[in-house]
Design a protein around this motif. Structure first.
Motif, mmCIF file in Angstrom:
data_model
loop_
_atom_site.group_PDB
_atom_site.id
_atom_site.type_symbol
_atom_site.label_atom_id
_atom_site.label_comp_id
_atom_site.label_asym_id
_atom_site.label_seq_id
_atom_site.Cartn_x
_atom_site.Cartn_y
_atom_site.Cartn_z
ATOM 1 N N ALA A 155 -127.951 -42.290 31.710
ATOM 2 C CA ALA A 155 -126.831 -42.997 31.087
ATOM 3 C C ALA A 155 -125.934 -43.649 32.123
ATOM 4 O O ALA A 155 -125.414 -44.747 31.915
ATOM 5 C CB ALA A 155 -126.018 -42.028 30.221
ATOM 6 N N VAL A 156 -125.737 -43.002 33.250
ATOM 7 C CA VAL A 156 -124.848 -43.541 34.279
ATOM 8 C C VAL A 156 -125.523 -44.646 35.080
ATOM 9 O O VAL A 156 -124.900 -45.639 35.428
ATOM 10 C CB VAL A 156 -124.372 -42.400 35.204
ATOM 11 N N SER A 157 -126.804 -44.494 35.354
ATOM 12 C CA SER A 157 -127.472 -45.423 36.257
ATOM 13 C C SER A 157 -128.075 -46.644 35.570
ATOM 14 O O SER A 157 -128.360 -47.627 36.239
ATOM 15 C CB SER A 157 -128.563 -44.688 37.027
ATOM 16 N N THR A 158 -128.269 -46.592 34.273
ATOM 17 C CA THR A 158 -128.927 -47.690 33.574
ATOM 18 C C THR A 158 -127.891 -48.603 32.936
ATOM 19 O O THR A 158 -126.999 -48.134 32.240
ATOM 20 C CB THR A 158 -129.859 -47.138 32.480
ATOM 21 N N PRO A 159 -128.003 -49.914 33.146
ATOM 22 C CA PRO A 159 -127.088 -50.840 32.469
ATOM 23 C C PRO A 159 -127.262 -50.769 30.951
ATOM 24 O O PRO A 159 -128.350 -50.461 30.453
ATOM 25 C CB PRO A 159 -127.497 -52.218 32.997
ATOM 26 N N ARG B 9 -132.425 -52.650 25.357
ATOM 27 C CA ARG B 9 -133.750 -53.281 25.289
ATOM 28 C C ARG B 9 -134.854 -52.226 25.292
ATOM 29 O O ARG B 9 -135.862 -52.369 24.591
ATOM 30 C CB ARG B 9 -133.943 -54.246 26.453
ATOM 31 N N ALA B 10 -134.674 -51.163 26.080
ATOM 32 C CA ALA B 10 -135.685 -50.107 26.115
ATOM 33 C C ALA B 10 -135.780 -49.396 24.770
ATOM 34 O O ALA B 10 -136.881 -49.115 24.277
ATOM 35 C CB ALA B 10 -135.356 -49.110 27.224
ATOM 36 N N LEU B 11 -134.637 -49.117 24.155
ATOM 37 C CA LEU B 11 -134.659 -48.451 22.845
ATOM 38 C C LEU B 11 -135.261 -49.349 21.770
ATOM 39 O O LEU B 11 -136.012 -48.884 20.909
ATOM 40 C CB LEU B 11 -133.245 -48.019 22.466
ATOM 41 N N VAL B 12 -134.949 -50.645 21.824
ATOM 42 C CA VAL B 12 -135.520 -51.581 20.843
ATOM 43 C C VAL B 12 -137.018 -51.708 21.047
ATOM 44 O O VAL B 12 -137.778 -51.815 20.079
ATOM 45 C CB VAL B 12 -134.802 -52.952 20.926
ATOM 46 N N SER B 13 -137.461 -51.691 22.310
ATOM 47 C CA SER B 13 -138.905 -51.784 22.560
ATOM 48 C C SER B 13 -139.642 -50.541 22.063
ATOM 49 O O SER B 13 -140.845 -50.596 21.845
ATOM 50 C CB SER B 13 -139.179 -52.010 24.041
ATOM 51 N N MET B 14 -138.930 -49.423 21.878
ATOM 52 C CA MET B 14 -139.529 -48.213 21.302
ATOM 53 C C MET B 14 -139.431 -48.220 19.778
ATOM 54 O O MET B 14 -139.588 -47.192 19.140
ATOM 55 C CB MET B 14 -138.859 -46.963 21.876
ATOM 56 N N ARG B 15 -139.117 -49.378 19.214
ATOM 57 C CA ARG B 15 -139.044 -49.617 17.761
ATOM 58 C C ARG B 15 -137.903 -48.872 17.078
ATOM 59 O O ARG B 15 -137.985 -48.506 15.918
ATOM 60 C CB ARG B 15 -140.364 -49.297 17.097
ATOM 61 N N LEU C 10 -123.741 -43.146 24.908
ATOM 62 C CA LEU C 10 -124.190 -42.558 26.170
ATOM 63 C C LEU C 10 -123.362 -43.042 27.351
ATOM 64 O O LEU C 10 -123.112 -42.297 28.285
ATOM 65 C CB LEU C 10 -125.660 -42.887 26.409
ATOM 66 N N ARG C 11 -122.929 -44.288 27.311
ATOM 67 C CA ARG C 11 -122.127 -44.816 28.407
ATOM 68 C C ARG C 11 -120.739 -44.188 28.458
ATOM 69 O O ARG C 11 -120.097 -44.177 29.498
ATOM 70 C CB ARG C 11 -121.982 -46.340 28.293
ATOM 71 N N LEU C 12 -120.265 -43.665 27.336
ATOM 72 C CA LEU C 12 -118.931 -43.080 27.309
ATOM 73 C C LEU C 12 -118.914 -41.592 27.665
ATOM 74 O O LEU C 12 -117.844 -41.041 27.897
ATOM 75 C CB LEU C 12 -118.298 -43.297 25.930
ATOM 76 N N VAL C 13 -120.059 -40.949 27.700
ATOM 77 C CA VAL C 13 -120.096 -39.511 27.988
ATOM 78 C C VAL C 13 -119.492 -39.180 29.361
ATOM 79 O O VAL C 13 -118.651 -38.284 29.461
ATOM 80 C CB VAL C 13 -121.538 -38.964 27.853
ATOM 81 N N PRO C 14 -119.859 -39.865 30.448
ATOM 82 C CA PRO C 14 -119.234 -39.536 31.735
ATOM 83 C C PRO C 14 -117.725 -39.798 31.749
ATOM 84 O O PRO C 14 -116.963 -39.037 32.351
ATOM 85 C CB PRO C 14 -119.945 -40.453 32.739
ATOM 86 N N GLN C 15 -117.295 -40.843 31.066
ATOM 87 C CA GLN C 15 -115.867 -41.157 31.031
ATOM 88 C C GLN C 15 -115.087 -40.079 30.271
ATOM 89 O O GLN C 15 -113.998 -39.680 30.687
ATOM 90 C CB GLN C 15 -115.668 -42.522 30.376
ATOM 91 N N ILE C 16 -115.644 -39.578 29.195
ATOM 92 C CA ILE C 16 -114.991 -38.512 28.443
ATOM 93 C C ILE C 16 -114.941 -37.232 29.286
ATOM 94 O O ILE C 16 -113.943 -36.507 29.280
ATOM 95 C CB ILE C 16 -115.718 -38.284 27.100
ATOM 96 N N GLY C 17 -116.015 -36.965 30.032
ATOM 97 C CA GLY C 17 -116.009 -35.807 30.924
ATOM 98 C C GLY C 17 -114.933 -35.908 31.996
ATOM 99 O O GLY C 17 -114.253 -34.930 32.309
ATOM 100 N N LYS C 18 -114.746 -37.100 32.548
ATOM 101 C CA LYS C 18 -113.692 -37.293 33.557
ATOM 102 C C LYS C 18 -112.312 -37.084 32.946
ATOM 103 O O LYS C 18 -111.433 -36.490 33.565
ATOM 104 C CB LYS C 18 -113.779 -38.700 34.144
ATOM 105 N N GLU C 19 -112.109 -37.576 31.738
ATOM 106 C CA GLU C 19 -110.814 -37.397 31.079
ATOM 107 C C GLU C 19 -110.537 -35.929 30.794
ATOM 108 O O GLU C 19 -109.413 -35.458 30.975
ATOM 109 C CB GLU C 19 -110.762 -38.202 29.782
#
Length: 172
Positions: free
Chosen positions: A17-21, A27-33, A46-55
Protein backbone atom coordinates in the motif's frame (compact mmCIF):
# COMPACT_ATOMS: atom_id res chain seq x y z
CA UNK A 1 4.09 -19.41 14.17
CA UNK A 2 0.54 -18.63 13.09
CA UNK A 3 0.84 -15.14 14.53
CA UNK A 4 4.07 -14.59 12.63
CA UNK A 5 2.34 -15.59 9.41
CA UNK A 6 -0.49 -13.16 10.07
CA UNK A 7 1.85 -10.31 11.00
CA UNK A 8 4.07 -10.91 7.98
CA UNK A 9 1.08 -10.83 5.61
CA UNK A 10 -0.15 -7.64 7.30
CA UNK A 11 3.25 -5.98 6.92
CA UNK A 12 3.40 -7.12 3.31
CA UNK A 13 0.00 -5.52 2.67
CA UNK A 14 1.10 -2.26 4.28
CA UNK A 15 4.35 -2.31 2.27
CA UNK A 16 2.41 -2.77 -0.96
CA UNK A 17 0.00 0.00 0.00
CA UNK A 18 2.82 2.42 0.79
CA UNK A 19 5.08 1.62 -2.13
CA UNK A 20 2.55 1.26 -4.95
CA UNK A 21 1.03 4.33 -6.61
CA UNK A 22 -2.76 4.53 -6.38
CA UNK A 23 -3.31 4.38 -10.14
CA UNK A 24 -1.11 1.28 -10.51
CA UNK A 25 -2.93 -0.42 -7.65
CA UNK A 26 -6.29 0.39 -9.25
CA UNK A 27 -5.14 -0.90 -12.65
CA UNK A 28 -3.87 -4.11 -11.03
CA UNK A 29 -7.18 -4.69 -9.24
CA UNK A 30 -9.17 -3.98 -12.41
CA UNK A 31 -6.96 -6.38 -14.37
CA UNK A 32 -7.94 -9.05 -11.80
CA UNK A 33 -11.57 -8.43 -12.86
CA UNK A 34 -12.55 -6.54 -9.73
CA UNK A 35 -15.16 -3.85 -10.52
CA UNK A 36 -13.59 -0.44 -10.99
CA UNK A 37 -15.57 1.27 -8.22
CA UNK A 38 -14.53 -1.40 -5.71
CA UNK A 39 -10.90 -1.17 -6.89
CA UNK A 40 -11.01 2.61 -6.46
CA UNK A 41 -12.45 2.41 -2.94
CA UNK A 42 -10.06 -0.29 -1.77
CA UNK A 43 -6.97 1.45 -3.17
CA UNK A 44 -7.97 4.72 -1.52
CA UNK A 45 -8.61 2.94 1.77
CA UNK A 46 -5.24 1.16 1.60
CA UNK A 47 -3.46 4.44 0.96
CA UNK A 48 -4.96 5.93 4.11
CA UNK A 49 -3.93 3.12 6.47
CA UNK A 50 -0.37 4.42 7.10
CA UNK A 51 -1.67 7.96 7.58
CA UNK A 52 -4.23 6.82 10.14
CA UNK A 53 -1.49 4.88 11.95
CA UNK A 54 0.67 8.01 12.11
CA UNK A 55 -2.22 10.04 13.50
CA UNK A 56 -2.95 7.44 16.16
CA UNK A 57 0.72 7.42 17.16
CA UNK A 58 0.71 11.23 17.35
CA UNK A 59 -2.34 11.19 19.63
CA UNK A 60 -0.67 8.59 21.88
CA UNK A 61 2.51 10.65 22.10
CA UNK A 62 0.56 13.82 22.88
CA UNK A 63 -1.25 12.06 25.70
CA UNK A 64 2.00 10.67 27.13
CA UNK A 65 3.65 14.11 26.96
CA UNK A 66 0.79 15.58 28.98
CA UNK A 67 1.83 13.28 31.80
CA UNK A 68 -0.85 10.63 31.44
CA UNK A 69 0.92 7.37 30.58
CA UNK A 70 -1.32 4.47 29.66
CA UNK A 71 0.90 1.77 31.12
CA UNK A 72 0.10 2.63 34.77
CA UNK A 73 -3.45 1.28 34.47
CA UNK A 74 -5.22 -2.03 34.68
CA UNK A 75 -5.66 -3.92 31.39
CA UNK A 76 -9.31 -2.88 31.12
CA UNK A 77 -8.45 0.72 31.94
CA UNK A 78 -5.68 0.66 29.36
CA UNK A 79 -8.03 -0.77 26.71
CA UNK A 80 -10.74 1.81 27.44
CA UNK A 81 -8.20 4.64 27.18
CA UNK A 82 -6.86 3.24 23.89
CA UNK A 83 -10.39 3.23 22.49
CA UNK A 84 -10.85 6.74 23.87
CA UNK A 85 -7.72 7.83 21.98
CA UNK A 86 -9.30 6.73 18.71
CA UNK A 87 -11.91 9.50 18.88
CA UNK A 88 -9.67 12.25 17.46
CA UNK A 89 -8.33 9.85 14.85
CA UNK A 90 -11.86 8.97 13.72
CA UNK A 91 -12.81 12.66 13.64
CA UNK A 92 -9.83 13.51 11.43
CA UNK A 93 -10.57 10.53 9.20
CA UNK A 94 -14.16 11.68 8.71
CA UNK A 95 -12.97 15.20 7.89
CA UNK A 96 -10.48 13.79 5.40
CA UNK A 97 -13.18 11.65 3.78
CA UNK A 98 -15.45 14.69 3.50
CA UNK A 99 -12.68 16.74 1.85
CA UNK A 100 -11.90 13.87 -0.51
CA UNK A 101 -15.55 13.57 -1.50
CA UNK A 102 -15.73 17.31 -2.25
CA UNK A 103 -12.49 17.08 -4.20
CA UNK A 104 -13.71 14.14 -6.29
CA UNK A 105 -16.99 15.91 -6.96
CA UNK A 106 -15.22 19.10 -7.99
CA UNK A 107 -13.06 17.17 -10.46
CA UNK A 108 -16.09 15.55 -12.09
CA UNK A 109 -15.62 12.05 -10.71
CA UNK A 110 -18.13 9.58 -12.16
CA UNK A 111 -18.11 6.11 -10.58
CA UNK A 112 -19.80 4.59 -13.64
CA UNK A 113 -17.00 5.55 -16.04
CA UNK A 114 -13.59 3.98 -15.66
CA UNK A 115 -10.83 6.47 -16.45
CA UNK A 116 -8.36 5.74 -19.22
CA UNK A 117 -4.77 4.97 -18.44
CA UNK A 118 -1.72 6.43 -20.10
CA UNK A 119 0.33 3.34 -19.29
CA UNK A 120 -1.61 0.10 -19.61
CA UNK A 121 -0.41 -2.85 -17.58
CA UNK A 122 1.88 -5.29 -19.31
CA UNK A 123 2.94 -8.68 -18.06
CA UNK A 124 6.69 -8.95 -18.63
CA UNK A 125 8.87 -12.03 -18.63
CA UNK A 126 10.38 -11.10 -15.25
CA UNK A 127 6.89 -10.86 -13.76
CA UNK A 128 6.08 -14.29 -15.13
CA UNK A 129 9.36 -15.70 -13.74
CA UNK A 130 8.76 -14.23 -10.27
CA UNK A 131 5.17 -15.51 -10.16
CA UNK A 132 6.27 -18.95 -11.34
CA UNK A 133 8.95 -19.07 -8.64
CA UNK A 134 6.48 -17.99 -5.94
CA UNK A 135 3.94 -20.54 -7.14
CA UNK A 136 6.56 -23.31 -7.07
CA UNK A 137 7.60 -22.36 -3.53
CA UNK A 138 3.96 -22.25 -2.41
CA UNK A 139 3.17 -25.64 -3.95
CA UNK A 140 6.28 -27.12 -2.33
CA UNK A 141 5.33 -25.78 1.08
CA UNK A 142 1.75 -27.03 0.77
CA UNK A 143 3.03 -30.44 -0.32
CA UNK A 144 5.43 -30.58 2.64
CA UNK A 145 2.60 -29.65 4.99
CA UNK A 146 0.34 -32.30 3.44
CA UNK A 147 3.05 -34.97 3.69
CA UNK A 148 3.69 -34.04 7.32
CA UNK A 149 -0.06 -34.24 8.04
CA UNK A 150 -0.19 -37.67 6.38
CA UNK A 151 2.83 -38.75 8.44
CA UNK A 152 1.36 -37.56 11.77
CA UNK A 153 -2.02 -39.09 10.92
CA UNK A 154 -0.44 -42.45 10.12
CA UNK A 155 -1.70 -42.41 6.54
CA UNK A 156 1.56 -42.26 4.61
CA UNK A 157 5.22 -42.51 5.57
CA UNK A 158 8.40 -42.68 3.51
CA UNK A 159 11.69 -42.87 5.39
CA UNK A 160 13.58 -40.87 2.77
CA UNK A 161 11.30 -37.86 3.38
CA UNK A 162 12.43 -37.39 6.99
CA UNK A 163 14.13 -34.04 6.17
CA UNK A 164 10.81 -32.75 4.81
CA UNK A 165 8.97 -33.96 7.90
CA UNK A 166 11.51 -32.22 10.10
CA UNK A 167 11.23 -29.02 8.07
CA UNK A 168 7.44 -29.09 8.26
CA UNK A 169 7.46 -29.78 12.00
CA UNK A 170 10.00 -27.05 12.70
CA UNK A 171 8.92 -24.28 10.35
CA UNK A 172 5.42 -24.92 9.06
Amino acid sequence: VQSLRMVSVSFLGVAIAVSTPVDALQRALVSMRIPWTLAFLSSMALRLVPQIGKEWWTVRQARARRGRPLTARSPWGWLSKEVWLLRPVVARTLRRAHRMAWSLDARGFDPQVMPTSLRPLSFRKTDFAVLTLLLAISVTLVAAEALYFAYTSGLYYVGDLRPFYGFARQWL
